[in-house]
Each structure stands twice: as structure tokens, then as C-alpha cells.
Design a protein around this motif. Sequence first.
Motif: not given
Length: 278
Positions: A41-43, A58-59, A97, A100, A113, A115, A265
Motif C-alpha cells: 500500500l502506498h499512502y 488514502e491507501a 491498512a 498500519q 486511512i 481504502i 509508509a
Amino acid sequence: AKEAGKHTYRVFSPEMNQKVAKCIWLDTELRRAIEEKQFVLHYQPLINLCTGRLHSVEALLRWQSTSRGLVPPGEFIRFTEESGLIVPIGRWLMQEAVSQAEHWRENGLDIRISINVSARQLRDAEIVNQLRELVERSHSTRTLIDIELTESCFIEDEKAAVELMRQFKQLGARILLDDFGTGYSSLSQLTRLPIDVIKLDRSFITGIDQNFQAQSLVRSVLSLARAFGFTIVAEGVETEREVQFLKDIGVDYAQGFFYARPMAADTFEAWLADKKKL
Ligand code: C2E
Ligand code: CA
Ligand code: CA
Ligand code: CA
């Protein structure tokens, strides 16, 4: 007979075989990706336009493929929705998520977060049950996860989708309506849905400081939002001028490359630490 002949020809066309072969390859690769946990996952930050501070992230899913490197969701998400693979991927994603968010909370960072959930994943209530179980297992009674849905989630069975949204909200999740303006729903239809946030699609935001049509659309969504208590997020802001315009007319939050690209992250944590110093 002519039609049948044509049909037969199509089924066995080399082009078709190639397409089928590509799908089989992708299917095999994605199944392996799930087993070997090749997803990350990128945020991407959402920024409060009033204060300039972080609001949430946002993931966004990426596939760390052994043969192709980091693959963006545009290249495989639609396929996973059609094949149903989005369901196990979505299960992994929600778990990831939640971990994290809990990890950040343990380190003093309270970050919500959101998703992305597709129509296919809303076909059964399992997705809400999963979040409920994760909440029950955690130290908190309310989740830090928010849910991004698109208008397509309400086409098949609006009543069922609305019921799932209510259940998500009972767990403390907020509902964001993604890509608003690209679908077919009217503003008045929105008032039937239990949404908290409207995300205005990037196509209206790009160059908005110079586009009068986009400006009047965004102004009317804003006045509806005021009347019904929705929050507004502008997606895909890339320039200072866009940000200034959105701020001036009273848009609440913005997200886009102007602030930051989606980040792993640890990169996000460094970005945040750096930004707080400013
Ligand atoms: P989306 O939900 O609308 O996500 C926003 C997309 O816009 C992201 O692309 C993001 O990188 C990109 N973006 C953000 N700011 C800017 C900007 O300033 N300029 C430009 N040009 N682009 C910007 P990404 O990560 O490639 O994702 C594409 C789409 O794939 C997402 O659109 C979403 O529909 C889907 N997707 C991503 N992750 C997931 C997931 O976990 N589940 C599902 N079902 N769909 C996902
Ligand atoms: Ca989204
Ligand atoms: Ca979007
Ligand atoms: Ca979009």
C-alpha cells in the motif's frame, strides 16, 4: 449460418487467443501475488485547505511484481474485479491498512486511512464483518478506516449498498464518494446516500482556476454540501493556482501531486516529519 460462422471465426481468432492467454497469465501471476504477498500500500495525504495540515491518507494498492516491478492498479484492478480476485486482495488490504493505522497510533500518530472498495466487494456483507472483527480485536471501539466508494456501487442494488454503508458507519468508518462527477447520479440522488465526504474527480480540478464551467460545477456541489452536511475533497490538485482557487471558494480538503504523490509508509513518515518542521 453466416452468423454462426462469423462467431466461430471470432472465437478462434489469433487476436482472441492472445487475449485469453494474457488473461490466463495475469490470473496465474495475481494468484501467486496473493499467496506470496506481493502487494503493497502506498499512502497519499489529504490536506486541510484551511490549516494546511494533514487530514488523513488514502491507501492506494500497488503490485510488486517479480517480473514487472511496481505495477499501478490501473493495470490489474479491473481484471481482479472481473475475476473476483479483488475479494482476497481486499481482505489482505483491509488487514494491512488496520495494522498500519494501529502502528502509527502506537507511535503517537492519529491518522485515518481511507481504502477503496469496489462494487464487487460489496456484493456480500463479509467485508463489513471483517472490519468488525478487526475492531473487536483491537484496543479501540472505533475504527480508523474510512471507505471510498464510487457511484457504480449503488447501481446493482442501492438498498443493499446503503445497508452496508450504515454498518460501516456504526464501526466508526466514514463514507467517501469517490470520483464524483464522472458517474450518472444527480446531486439530489446523493442526499439519499449516507455519505460523509464527496471527492470531486480530478477531471474537474485540473485547471479549475481557468475553467468557468468546472468552477460553476464545483460551486454548486459546494452549496449542496453545505446544505446537507457533506465535506468536500478536491482530487488531483497539481498547482498552487488550483489550490488557491479551491481555498477561496471554501473547499475543505485537497489531495494531489501538489502536496505529495502516493508514498510507501516509511517515505510518508519522513514526509510528515519534514512537513511538521516547517
Ligand atoms: P482513485 O481512487 O481515484 O485514486 C486516485 C488516483 O489518482 C491514484 O492513482 C493517484 O496516484 C492519482 N493521483 C493523485 N493525485 C494526483 C495528481 O495530482 N495528478 C494525477 N495525475 N494523478 C493523481 P493510482 O494509485 O494509480 O490508482 C488508480 C485507481 O485505481 C484509483 O483511483 C482506484 O480507482 C483504483 N485503486 C487503487 N487502489 C485500489 C484498491 O485498493 N482497491 C480498489 N478497488 N481500487 C483501487
Ligand atoms: Ca479513491
Ligand atoms: Ca478518486
Ligand atoms: Ca479517479
